[in-house]
Design an enzyme around this catalytic site. Structure first.
Site, PDB file in Angstrom:
ATOM      1  N   ARG A  10       0.843  -1.201   0.000  1.00  9.87           N
ATOM      2  CA  ARG A  10       0.000   0.000   0.000  1.00  9.87           C
ATOM      3  C   ARG A  10       0.885   1.260   0.000  1.00  9.87           C
ATOM      4  O   ARG A  10       0.539   2.277  -0.602  1.00  9.87           O
ATOM      5  CB  ARG A  10      -0.961   0.020   1.187  1.00  9.87           C
ATOM      6  CG  ARG A  10      -0.291   0.020   2.554  1.00  9.87           C
ATOM      7  CD  ARG A  10      -1.274   0.297   3.673  1.00  9.87           C
ATOM      8  NE  ARG A  10      -0.650   0.180   4.984  1.00  9.87           N
ATOM      9  CZ  ARG A  10      -1.112   0.740   6.076  1.00  9.87           C
ATOM     10  NH1 ARG A  10      -2.219   1.468   6.039  1.00  9.87           N
ATOM     11  NH2 ARG A  10      -0.506   0.563   7.237  1.00  9.87           N
ATOM     12  N   GLU A  58     -17.986   4.922  -1.518  1.00  9.11           N
ATOM     13  CA  GLU A  58     -17.264   4.299  -2.632  1.00  9.11           C
ATOM     14  C   GLU A  58     -18.079   4.257  -3.914  1.00  9.11           C
ATOM     15  O   GLU A  58     -17.533   4.442  -5.017  1.00  9.11           O
ATOM     16  CB  GLU A  58     -16.841   2.873  -2.252  1.00  9.11           C
ATOM     17  CG  GLU A  58     -15.643   2.768  -1.342  1.00  9.11           C
ATOM     18  CD  GLU A  58     -15.975   2.976   0.130  1.00  9.11           C
ATOM     19  OE1 GLU A  58     -15.033   2.978   0.948  1.00  9.11           O
ATOM     20  OE2 GLU A  58     -17.171   3.134   0.459  1.00  9.11           O
ATOM     21  N   PHE A  83     -14.368  -2.797   0.303  1.00 11.18           N
ATOM     22  CA  PHE A  83     -15.298  -1.768  -0.157  1.00 11.18           C
ATOM     23  C   PHE A  83     -15.113  -1.463  -1.650  1.00 11.18           C
ATOM     24  O   PHE A  83     -16.086  -1.247  -2.368  1.00 11.18           O
ATOM     25  CB  PHE A  83     -15.125  -0.497   0.671  1.00 11.18           C
ATOM     26  CG  PHE A  83     -15.121  -0.746   2.158  1.00 11.18           C
ATOM     27  CD1 PHE A  83     -16.057  -1.594   2.724  1.00 11.18           C
ATOM     28  CD2 PHE A  83     -14.173  -0.165   2.980  1.00 11.18           C
ATOM     29  CE1 PHE A  83     -16.052  -1.846   4.090  1.00 11.18           C
ATOM     30  CE2 PHE A  83     -14.167  -0.409   4.342  1.00 11.18           C
ATOM     31  CZ  PHE A  83     -15.108  -1.250   4.909  1.00 11.18           C
ATOM     32  N   HIS A 109      -5.486  -3.173   1.773  1.00 10.27           N
ATOM     33  CA  HIS A 109      -5.982  -3.934   2.931  1.00 10.27           C
ATOM     34  C   HIS A 109      -6.744  -5.197   2.500  1.00 10.27           C
ATOM     35  O   HIS A 109      -7.822  -5.500   3.008  1.00 10.27           O
ATOM     36  CB  HIS A 109      -6.870  -3.057   3.814  1.00 10.27           C
ATOM     37  CG  HIS A 109      -6.143  -1.942   4.474  1.00 10.27           C
ATOM     38  ND1 HIS A 109      -5.612  -0.884   3.756  1.00 10.27           N
ATOM     39  CD2 HIS A 109      -5.843  -1.705   5.783  1.00 10.27           C
ATOM     40  CE1 HIS A 109      -5.017  -0.043   4.582  1.00 10.27           C
ATOM     41  NE2 HIS A 109      -5.128  -0.508   5.807  1.00 10.27           N
ATOM     42  N   ASP A 117      -8.660  -5.847  12.205  1.00 10.43           N
ATOM     43  CA  ASP A 117      -9.951  -5.330  11.730  1.00 10.43           C
ATOM     44  C   ASP A 117     -10.978  -6.444  11.529  1.00 10.43           C
ATOM     45  O   ASP A 117     -12.178  -6.189  11.474  1.00 10.43           O
ATOM     46  CB  ASP A 117      -9.770  -4.557  10.418  1.00 10.43           C
ATOM     47  CG  ASP A 117      -9.122  -3.201  10.640  1.00 10.43           C
ATOM     48  OD1 ASP A 117      -8.975  -2.808  11.819  1.00 10.43           O
ATOM     49  OD2 ASP A 117      -8.766  -2.548   9.655  1.00 10.43           O
ATOM     50  N   ARG A 167      -1.722  -4.484   3.593  1.00  6.75           N
ATOM     51  CA  ARG A 167      -1.377  -3.641   4.738  1.00  6.75           C
ATOM     52  C   ARG A 167      -0.055  -4.069   5.377  1.00  6.75           C
ATOM     53  O   ARG A 167       0.693  -3.242   5.898  1.00  6.75           O
ATOM     54  CB  ARG A 167      -2.504  -3.748   5.773  1.00  6.75           C
ATOM     55  CG  ARG A 167      -2.256  -2.982   7.068  1.00  6.75           C
ATOM     56  CD  ARG A 167      -3.367  -3.282   8.069  1.00  6.75           C
ATOM     57  NE  ARG A 167      -3.282  -2.467   9.264  1.00  6.75           N
ATOM     58  CZ  ARG A 167      -4.088  -2.600  10.322  1.00  6.75           C
ATOM     59  NH1 ARG A 167      -5.041  -3.525  10.301  1.00  6.75           N
ATOM     60  NH2 ARG A 167      -3.946  -1.815  11.370  1.00  6.75           N
TER      61      ARG A 167
END
Length: 313
Positions: A10, A58, A83, A109, A117, A167
């Site tokens: 990322r 999004e 997303f 991610h 998460d 990530r």
């Protein structure tokens, strides 16, 4: 012995956007209130007038990007993979895919390495979703070098591209003078004669380590980096498996619909062979430290080694 350099892809994405932005005024980056996490904040700092925060929306972001593409801009839209590919699927399919617009999707991610998460954010289905969209190029780079090269290749490619980033910081393995990135072309990282192992994303470095462990047991594995899931390198897959007779796929994704399924389709049509798919097996992820989750799900070098060793018996 010096420690292996590790960089999250990322971060590579954010840095690559800045380099492209310096060379191309038509590049616009859109984010969904996640610039700090997706690392498009690096681009935002350098080119604030060309970074648009669309908020936690999004689907709207995708519609805006589609409009920009029809005006000759090259938009990169960014959010978490869950997303960007999941919540956003309808808009990506109908607003980008169907009219075949020149929009790039930077999805960060991805996979269980999102860590704490948990399952709601650990997208394990995105490669499957995106490769089903006609005309969509799907890329899953293995390290910093490859991620930056993939972003540039995505810009140069005319049409929709899905880029998958992680990530977790991963080893830099492609920092060699002869490295070359080409959409749709896999890379043989280690030649072997006993089994062909096709890996993608962060699993490439883990597979290379597993291959060393297999070698100690007398198993000569060929390791191939499949950074482009679609279009997949059919020629290389057939060539390798016709030599070894056995195939394994390794991915930080569901074994259904991702790299394993793509390779299986090629083998069924062109080079029938026994295939072992290593990945997440029809289940959701869970909350926990990324490295521990990768170990628990058998996606680290040790897990890959054990599964391939049993498969070769």
């Amino acid at each position: 012995m010096s420690e292996v350099k590790k960089i999250a892809t990322r971060d590579s994405y954010g840095n690559a956007l800045v380099e492209l932005g310096k060379a191309h005024d038509d590049l616009i980056v859109l984010d969904a209130d996640l610039a700090g996490a997706t690392k498009t904040c690096i681009f935002q700092k350098e080119f604030p007038e060309r970074h648009w925060d669309c908020g936690i929306a999004e689907c709207n972001m995708t519609g805006i990007a589609a409009g920009l593409a029809t005006c000759g801009k090259v938009p990169f839209i960014s959010s978490f993979a869950m997303f960007a590919a999941g919540r956003n699927y309808d808009q990506v399919r109908n607003s980008i895919g169907y009219p075949h617009l020149n929009v790039k999707i930077g999805a960060t991610h991805a996979g269980i390495s999102v860590g704490e998460d948990g399952a709601t954010h650990q997208c394990l289905e995105d490669l499957s979703l995106m490769r089903e969209i006609p005309g969509m190029v799907v890329i899953n780079p293995s390290d910093d070098v490859e991620a930056r090269a993939a972003v540039k290749a995505a810009y140069d490619h005319v049409g929709p591209v899905y880029l998958r980033f992680g990530r977790l910081a991963v080893p830099v393995i492609n920092d060699t003078p002869d490295y070359k990135f080409e959409i749709g072309k896999g890379i043989v990282l280690k030649e072997g004669k006993d089994v062909s192992i096709f890996a993608t994303g962060l699993e490439v470095s883990e597979t290379l380590e597993a291959a060393k462990m297999l070698a100690a047991d007398g198993i000569d594995a060929e390791v191939i980096n499949i950074h482009t899931i679609k279009p997949i390198d059919r020629e290389l897959i057939v060539k390798s498996v016709s030599k070894t007779g056995k195939a394994v796929t390794v991915e930080e994704h569901s074994i259904n619909g991702g790299l394993g399924s793509a390779v299986a389709e090629v083998l069924c049509e062109e080079q029938p062979a026994k295939l072992l798919r290593i990945g997440v097996e029809d289940r959701f992820g869970e909350s926990g430290p990324a490295v521990e989750l990768i170990h628990k799900y058998g996606l680290d070098a040790e897990g890959i080694y054990n599964k391939v060793k049993n498969y070769m018996k």
